[in-house]
Structures are given as C-alpha cells and as structure tokens.
Design an enzyme around this catalytic site. Sequence first.
Site, PDB file in Angstrom:
ATOM      1  N   THR A 133     -11.210  -7.339   6.991  1.00  0.00           N
ATOM      2  CA  THR A 133     -10.823  -5.922   6.963  1.00  0.00           C
ATOM      3  C   THR A 133     -11.611  -5.186   5.643  1.00  0.00           C
ATOM      4  O   THR A 133     -12.037  -6.053   5.044  1.00  0.00           O
ATOM      5  CB  THR A 133      -9.389  -6.100   6.551  1.00  0.00           C
ATOM      6  OG1 THR A 133      -8.700  -4.845   6.203  1.00  0.00           O
ATOM      7  CG2 THR A 133      -9.086  -7.001   5.144  1.00  0.00           C
ATOM      8  N   ASP A 134     -11.346  -3.802   5.908  1.00  0.00           N
ATOM      9  CA  ASP A 134     -12.052  -3.203   4.933  1.00  0.00           C
ATOM     10  C   ASP A 134     -11.208  -3.034   3.324  1.00  0.00           C
ATOM     11  O   ASP A 134     -11.757  -2.660   2.555  1.00  0.00           O
ATOM     12  CB  ASP A 134     -12.122  -1.751   5.435  1.00  0.00           C
ATOM     13  CG  ASP A 134     -10.781  -1.048   5.866  1.00  0.00           C
ATOM     14  OD1 ASP A 134      -9.836  -1.606   5.763  1.00  0.00           O
ATOM     15  OD2 ASP A 134     -10.956   0.050   6.001  1.00  0.00           O
ATOM     16  N   GLU A 135     -10.070  -3.466   3.569  1.00  0.00           N
ATOM     17  CA  GLU A 135      -9.288  -3.383   2.548  1.00  0.00           C
ATOM     18  C   GLU A 135      -9.818  -4.335   1.231  1.00  0.00           C
ATOM     19  O   GLU A 135      -9.125  -4.373   0.114  1.00  0.00           O
ATOM     20  CB  GLU A 135      -7.823  -4.009   2.855  1.00  0.00           C
ATOM     21  CG  GLU A 135      -6.969  -3.006   3.660  1.00  0.00           C
ATOM     22  CD  GLU A 135      -5.508  -2.974   3.575  1.00  0.00           C
ATOM     23  OE1 GLU A 135      -4.959  -3.702   2.686  1.00  0.00           O
ATOM     24  OE2 GLU A 135      -4.898  -2.673   4.563  1.00  0.00           O
ATOM     25  N   TYR A 159      -2.062  -9.177   0.270  1.00  0.00           N
ATOM     26  CA  TYR A 159      -2.950  -9.265   1.670  1.00  0.00           C
ATOM     27  C   TYR A 159      -4.417  -9.026   1.525  1.00  0.00           C
ATOM     28  O   TYR A 159      -4.972 -10.132   1.621  1.00  0.00           O
ATOM     29  CB  TYR A 159      -2.265  -8.235   2.725  1.00  0.00           C
ATOM     30  CG  TYR A 159      -3.186  -7.885   3.912  1.00  0.00           C
ATOM     31  CD1 TYR A 159      -3.302  -9.076   4.732  1.00  0.00           C
ATOM     32  CD2 TYR A 159      -4.005  -6.777   3.809  1.00  0.00           C
ATOM     33  CE1 TYR A 159      -4.211  -8.912   5.748  1.00  0.00           C
ATOM     34  CE2 TYR A 159      -4.921  -6.699   4.899  1.00  0.00           C
ATOM     35  CZ  TYR A 159      -4.930  -7.743   6.133  1.00  0.00           C
ATOM     36  OH  TYR A 159      -5.890  -7.641   7.011  1.00  0.00           O
ATOM     37  N   LYS A 163      -7.443 -11.875   1.866  1.00  0.00           N
ATOM     38  CA  LYS A 163      -8.409 -11.804   3.031  1.00  0.00           C
ATOM     39  C   LYS A 163      -9.912 -11.819   2.191  1.00  0.00           C
ATOM     40  O   LYS A 163     -10.701 -12.190   2.811  1.00  0.00           O
ATOM     41  CB  LYS A 163      -8.494 -10.364   3.835  1.00  0.00           C
ATOM     42  CG  LYS A 163      -7.343 -10.561   4.639  1.00  0.00           C
ATOM     43  CD  LYS A 163      -7.361 -11.312   5.798  1.00  0.00           C
ATOM     44  CE  LYS A 163      -8.477 -10.838   6.727  1.00  0.00           C
ATOM     45  NZ  LYS A 163      -8.093 -11.858   8.016  1.00  0.00           N
TER      46      LYS A 163
HETATM   47  P1  NAD Z   1      -1.045  -9.818  13.875  1.00  0.00           P
HETATM   48  O1  NAD Z   1      -0.331 -10.019  12.517  1.00  0.00           O
HETATM   49  O2  NAD Z   1      -0.604  -8.849  14.742  1.00  0.00           O
HETATM   50  O3  NAD Z   1      -1.390 -11.108  14.467  1.00  0.00           O
HETATM   51  C1  NAD Z   1      -1.627 -12.279  13.768  1.00  0.00           C
HETATM   52  C2  NAD Z   1      -1.706 -13.413  14.643  1.00  0.00           C
HETATM   53  O4  NAD Z   1      -1.813 -14.583  13.914  1.00  0.00           O
HETATM   54  C3  NAD Z   1      -0.156 -13.560  15.352  1.00  0.00           C
HETATM   55  O5  NAD Z   1      -0.119 -13.833  16.793  1.00  0.00           O
HETATM   56  C4  NAD Z   1       0.410 -14.721  14.536  1.00  0.00           C
HETATM   57  O6  NAD Z   1       1.087 -15.747  15.355  1.00  0.00           O
HETATM   58  C5  NAD Z   1      -0.983 -15.502  14.557  1.00  0.00           C
HETATM   59  N1  NAD Z   1      -0.760 -16.472  13.158  1.00  0.00           N
HETATM   60  C6  NAD Z   1      -0.200 -15.967  12.043  1.00  0.00           C
HETATM   61  N2  NAD Z   1      -0.274 -17.360  11.101  1.00  0.00           N
HETATM   62  C7  NAD Z   1      -0.899 -18.447  11.881  1.00  0.00           C
HETATM   63  C8  NAD Z   1      -1.041 -19.556  11.779  1.00  0.00           C
HETATM   64  N3  NAD Z   1      -0.795 -20.187  10.500  1.00  0.00           N
HETATM   65  N4  NAD Z   1      -1.766 -20.524  12.542  1.00  0.00           N
HETATM   66  C9  NAD Z   1      -1.828 -19.874  13.769  1.00  0.00           C
HETATM   67  N5  NAD Z   1      -1.719 -18.467  14.127  1.00  0.00           N
HETATM   68  C10 NAD Z   1      -1.162 -17.704  13.025  1.00  0.00           C
HETATM   69  O7  NAD Z   1      -2.488  -9.340  13.250  1.00  0.00           O
HETATM   70  P2  NAD Z   1      -3.611  -8.239  13.769  1.00  0.00           P
HETATM   71  O8  NAD Z   1      -3.395  -6.900  13.162  1.00  0.00           O
HETATM   72  O9  NAD Z   1      -3.646  -8.542  15.127  1.00  0.00           O
HETATM   73  O10 NAD Z   1      -4.948  -8.831  12.844  1.00  0.00           O
HETATM   74  C11 NAD Z   1      -5.826  -9.835  13.377  1.00  0.00           C
HETATM   75  C12 NAD Z   1      -6.674  -9.983  12.236  1.00  0.00           C
HETATM   76  O11 NAD Z   1      -7.533  -8.930  12.075  1.00  0.00           O
HETATM   77  C13 NAD Z   1      -6.305 -10.511  10.837  1.00  0.00           C
HETATM   78  O12 NAD Z   1      -7.071 -11.555  10.241  1.00  0.00           O
HETATM   79  C14 NAD Z   1      -6.343  -8.997  10.219  1.00  0.00           C
HETATM   80  O13 NAD Z   1      -6.560  -9.286   8.662  1.00  0.00           O
HETATM   81  C15 NAD Z   1      -7.596  -8.413  10.784  1.00  0.00           C
HETATM   82  N6  NAD Z   1      -7.585  -6.834  10.829  1.00  0.00           N
HETATM   83  C16 NAD Z   1      -6.443  -6.407  11.146  1.00  0.00           C
HETATM   84  C17 NAD Z   1      -6.713  -4.888  11.164  1.00  0.00           C
HETATM   85  C18 NAD Z   1      -5.493  -4.170  11.638  1.00  0.00           C
HETATM   86  O14 NAD Z   1      -5.484  -2.654  11.439  1.00  0.00           O
HETATM   87  N7  NAD Z   1      -4.341  -4.591  12.256  1.00  0.00           N
HETATM   88  C19 NAD Z   1      -8.033  -4.156  10.687  1.00  0.00           C
HETATM   89  C20 NAD Z   1      -8.644  -5.192  10.147  1.00  0.00           C
HETATM   90  C21 NAD Z   1      -8.862  -6.501  10.465  1.00  0.00           C
HETATM   91  O1  DAU Z   2      -7.523  -1.261   6.642  1.00  0.00           O
HETATM   92  C1  DAU Z   2      -7.225  -2.432   7.619  1.00  0.00           C
HETATM   93  C2  DAU Z   2      -5.809  -2.740   7.513  1.00  0.00           C
HETATM   94  O2  DAU Z   2      -5.080  -1.821   8.079  1.00  0.00           O
HETATM   95  C3  DAU Z   2      -5.592  -4.120   7.934  1.00  0.00           C
HETATM   96  O3  DAU Z   2      -6.409  -5.087   7.279  1.00  0.00           O
HETATM   97  C4  DAU Z   2      -4.132  -4.373   7.955  1.00  0.00           C
HETATM   98  O4  DAU Z   2      -4.048  -5.566   8.455  1.00  0.00           O
HETATM   99  C5  DAU Z   2      -3.263  -3.464   8.718  1.00  0.00           C
HETATM  100  O5  DAU Z   2      -2.219  -3.784   8.585  1.00  0.00           O
HETATM  101  C6  DAU Z   2      -3.789  -2.252   8.166  1.00  0.00           C
HETATM  102  O6  DAU Z   2      -3.144  -1.984   6.664  1.00  0.00           O
HETATM  103  P1  DAU Z   2      -2.279  -0.625   5.950  1.00  0.00           P
HETATM  104  O7  DAU Z   2      -1.615  -0.945   4.911  1.00  0.00           O
HETATM  105  O8  DAU Z   2      -3.410   0.501   5.940  1.00  0.00           O
HETATM  106  O9  DAU Z   2      -1.566  -0.213   7.466  1.00  0.00           O
HETATM  107  P2  DAU Z   2      -0.062   0.198   7.852  1.00  0.00           P
HETATM  108  O10 DAU Z   2       0.072   0.682   9.144  1.00  0.00           O
HETATM  109  O11 DAU Z   2       0.889  -0.640   6.977  1.00  0.00           O
HETATM  110  O12 DAU Z   2      -0.010   1.434   6.706  1.00  0.00           O
HETATM  111  C7  DAU Z   2      -0.987   2.699   6.926  1.00  0.00           C
HETATM  112  C8  DAU Z   2      -0.850   3.618   5.866  1.00  0.00           C
HETATM  113  O13 DAU Z   2       0.532   4.225   6.284  1.00  0.00           O
HETATM  114  C9  DAU Z   2      -0.515   3.204   4.605  1.00  0.00           C
HETATM  115  O14 DAU Z   2      -1.403   4.071   3.675  1.00  0.00           O
HETATM  116  C10 DAU Z   2       0.786   3.013   4.222  1.00  0.00           C
HETATM  117  C11 DAU Z   2       1.330   4.063   5.102  1.00  0.00           C
HETATM  118  N1  DAU Z   2       2.826   3.987   5.703  1.00  0.00           N
HETATM  119  C12 DAU Z   2       2.879   2.668   6.270  1.00  0.00           C
HETATM  120  C13 DAU Z   2       4.140   2.341   6.809  1.00  0.00           C
HETATM  121  C14 DAU Z   2       4.431   0.929   7.530  1.00  0.00           C
HETATM  122  C15 DAU Z   2       3.638   5.006   5.369  1.00  0.00           C
HETATM  123  O15 DAU Z   2       3.373   5.921   4.900  1.00  0.00           O
HETATM  124  N2  DAU Z   2       5.035   4.527   5.952  1.00  0.00           N
HETATM  125  C16 DAU Z   2       5.254   3.404   6.620  1.00  0.00           C
HETATM  126  O16 DAU Z   2       6.519   3.164   6.951  1.00  0.00           O
END
Ligand code: NAD
Ligand code: DAU
Length: 354
Positions: A133-135, A159, A163
């Site tokens: 992730t970019d975080e 989180y 990561k």
């Molecule tokens: P998600 O939370 O939707 O899905 C995570 C999946 O991993 C689920 O299916 C869960 O059951 C599985 N899982 C969790 N713990 C596990 C374990 N111990 N063993 C096996 N499976 C397990 O997550 P996502 O949003 O699809 O993110 C996927 C990956 O991409 C993550 O590594 C996250 O850090 C990264 N990522 C997410 C975003 C985003 O915006 N969602 C952006 C950048 C990177």
């Molecule tokens: O940047 C990549 C990341 O983006 C991933 O690594 C994470 O897995 C993914 O969950 C996401 O993280 P964020 O914290 O940016 O996503 P989230 O959707 O939780 O929140 C996006 C923005 O919106 C953040 O600034 C918090 C704000 N927010 C979120 C929620 C859930 C609100 O203002 N209200 C809300 O109810």
Amino acid sequence: MTILVTGGAGFIGSNFVLDWFQTSSEPVVNLDALTYAGNRANLASLQADARLSFVHGDICDRALVDSLLATHQPRAIVHFAAESHVDRSIHGPGAFMKTNVDGTFTLLEAARAYWGGLAGDAKAAFRFHHVSTDEVYGSLQPGAPAFTEDHPYEPNSPYSASKAASDHLVRAWHHTYGLPVVTTNCSNNYGPYHFPEKLIPLMIVNALAGKPLPVYGDGQQIRDWLYVGDHCSGIRAVLAGGKLGETYNIGGWNEQANIDIVKIVCGLLDELRPDPAGPYARLITYVTDRPGHDRRYAIDARKIERELGWRPAETFATGIRKTVQWYLANADWVASVQSGAYRDWVSTNYAERA
Ligand code: NAD
Ligand code: DAU
C-alpha cells in the site's frame, strides 16, 4: 503452470482472480481464511471452473502452506491476504500483526524452502509478488511531490506499520536469501465487491438506506483513487516484467478530497436512483476524526509506466459510475455482507464519533 493467490476471496484478490481468467487460462489456487472480509460469493461465477481451487486456511499455518506449495508447484505466489482496514487496526491491532507481519513471514519462509528445492527454469521463473500500500510512506503536506518508490517509510497507523513491516521482510528475504520478489505499493482502490466498511461503498450503502454519511474531521483529507481493475492489470504487468527485488508504485493520478468523493457518489445516486426525500448530500454528517489520520497520499506512478508500459485504463468518472451501477445492480450481495458482525462493527466505529 499454476499461481497461488492468498486472500483471493477479499475485495482486490477476488477482482484479481476474476480478471486473471479474462486474460489467462493458468490455474489459480486461492488460499483464504475467510475472515469477515473474505467472501466466497465474490467468486461464485467461477464455482464450476476447474481452473480455480479454493483452500480455506490461514497464511500463518506453515504446514498448510508447505503442503499447498508441494502439491500445486506454483510458478508464483501473489500475496494479497491481510487485515486491511485502518479503523479496525486502531480498535484492535493484534490481528494486523498476526496476519500482516507473522503471516507474511510464514509465507516467505515457506516460499524460500519451496524455491530452494526448485531447479533450472522453474527456479529462475519463480516469483513472490507482495501486494502492499501507499500508506507505508506516511502523510504528505499540501503541494509536496507525490510518493516515489524512494520515499522514506513513515507509517502512522497500526495497519500501515504492519504493512511496512511486511514490505521490509520481503525486501530482506530478497537481499539475504535471493528470494525472487517484487512488491507493489498501490493507492486507494474502489470498485465491485468492496466491503462496505471503506469510504466509497459505505457511502453508497448508507445513502441507499437513508442513513447519515459520516465524513471524518473536515473531509479535506486527500487520497489517490484507482479503479480495482486497473490495480489488477498493474499487478499482472509487474508479475510478468517487474525487476527482481524492486518495488513499483501503482496509482490513478487522481487525488481527491474525501468530501468531494462523497459529493460525487451522492450526485451519481441522485441521477441513477433518485430519492423522493431529496438529494443524498443532505445526509452528509461531519463526525469525529480518525486518530492519527493521514492528511494526504499521492502516488507517482511513472516508474511502472516507463518500465512496463502500464497506465490506468479508467478515469475516475468512468470507474465511479461503473462502481455505483454495480452496487445498485447487486443489492443481494450488499445485503449478504451486512451481517450481525458488520452491524456490530458499524456501531463500534461510529457510536463514539457521534
Ligand atoms: P480485504 O480486507 O478486502 O481482503 C483480505 C482478504 O484476506 C480476505 O479475503 C480475508 O479473508 C483474507 N485473509 C485475512 N487474513 C488472512 C489469513 N491470516 N490467512 C488467509 N487469508 C486471510 O483486503 P483488500 O482491500 O482486498 O486488500 C488486499 C491487499 O491489498 C492487502 O494486502 C492490502 O494491504 C492491499 N491494498 C489494499 C488497498 C485498498 O484500497 N483496499 C490498496 C492498496 C493495497
Ligand atoms: O491508500 C491505500 C489504502 O486505502 C489501503 O492500503 C487500505 O487497505 C484501504 O483500506 C485504504 O485505506 P484508507 O484508510 O484510505 O481507506 P478508507 O476507505 O477507510 O478511508 C478513506 C478516507 O475516507 C480516509 O481519509 C478516511 C475517510 N473516511 C472513511 C470512512 C470509513 C471517512 O471520512 N468516513 C468513513 O466513514
């Protein structure tokens, strides 16, 4: 040839598996623990497809991972499995350390043992692709240049710290043991099958239910938003052509303030599913901010474009319209993920913000 995908029942992992079979017939083994975020229904369209095997299990289970590698002899591991929600990491960081740090360590050790036993072309071709992730780069000041791959790591939430730790492990396993790894650091994804605890799907499902749209703090926090299908094509590009040991940033060139995202979602819903009670934006409610909330993320995605020719195919306008349409067309999926546990989470996270 086969690839092992971890976390393929989650949001991005399931989109990746669905996308994979659009462009490849190579089998996929999907190892997923089915936490609250994992949902086999995301892959229901592939239920009868012999190219996909599902294994219900934990990446922390070394014996299981060893046996999957020995049985399926994958040419690559694409590692998505993680605890992924920042707010949950603030309420309960333990699970993040377990899966994101210990789980990645377990996978790396299993991959090292498996790869060490390969020979010739199979050994040379093997890849461990770590999805991150970019975080991990921390928070940017307004006007500061976007994150490049050389930006220092400055994670601010449990989180992002977990990561960052996993990224460091992957890097170390390459430098110390020569494990053939690539890492991608991506910005905020949105699209189908996004669990409605995250900003965009939460706003859609709350708006349709006539519930408040909770915007943290002043709503001026900035994220870079990328359509999930573009993240998947970026991962495929890096898996196929990324240089070993390198990291690639993936992003949408699409910085937006949270409040603007919420207003865009409301505007699309006004157009596609008008509410007789009035514009959805009337439901916007400013609530207490997230502790340690990062102010701005922005991705410089020039390296992946220069080296691998990848650019996002969707604009935010096309991607967010598709996304809202998908949620409107998939009310059954939305209802099925709003279990009692989901409602408990919503009340835990938002009651304290009232
Ligand atoms: P998600 O939370 O939707 O899905 C995570 C999946 O991993 C689920 O299916 C869960 O059951 C599985 N899982 C969790 N713990 C596990 C374990 N111990 N063993 C096996 N499976 C397990 O997550 P996502 O949003 O699809 O993110 C996927 C990956 O991409 C993550 O590594 C996250 O850090 C990264 N990522 C997410 C975003 C985003 O915006 N969602 C952006 C950048 C990177
Ligand atoms: O940047 C990549 C990341 O983006 C991933 O690594 C994470 O897995 C993914 O969950 C996401 O993280 P964020 O914290 O940016 O996503 P989230 O959707 O939780 O929140 C996006 C923005 O919106 C953040 O600034 C918090 C704000 N927010 C979120 C929620 C859930 C609100 O203002 N209200 C809300 O109810």
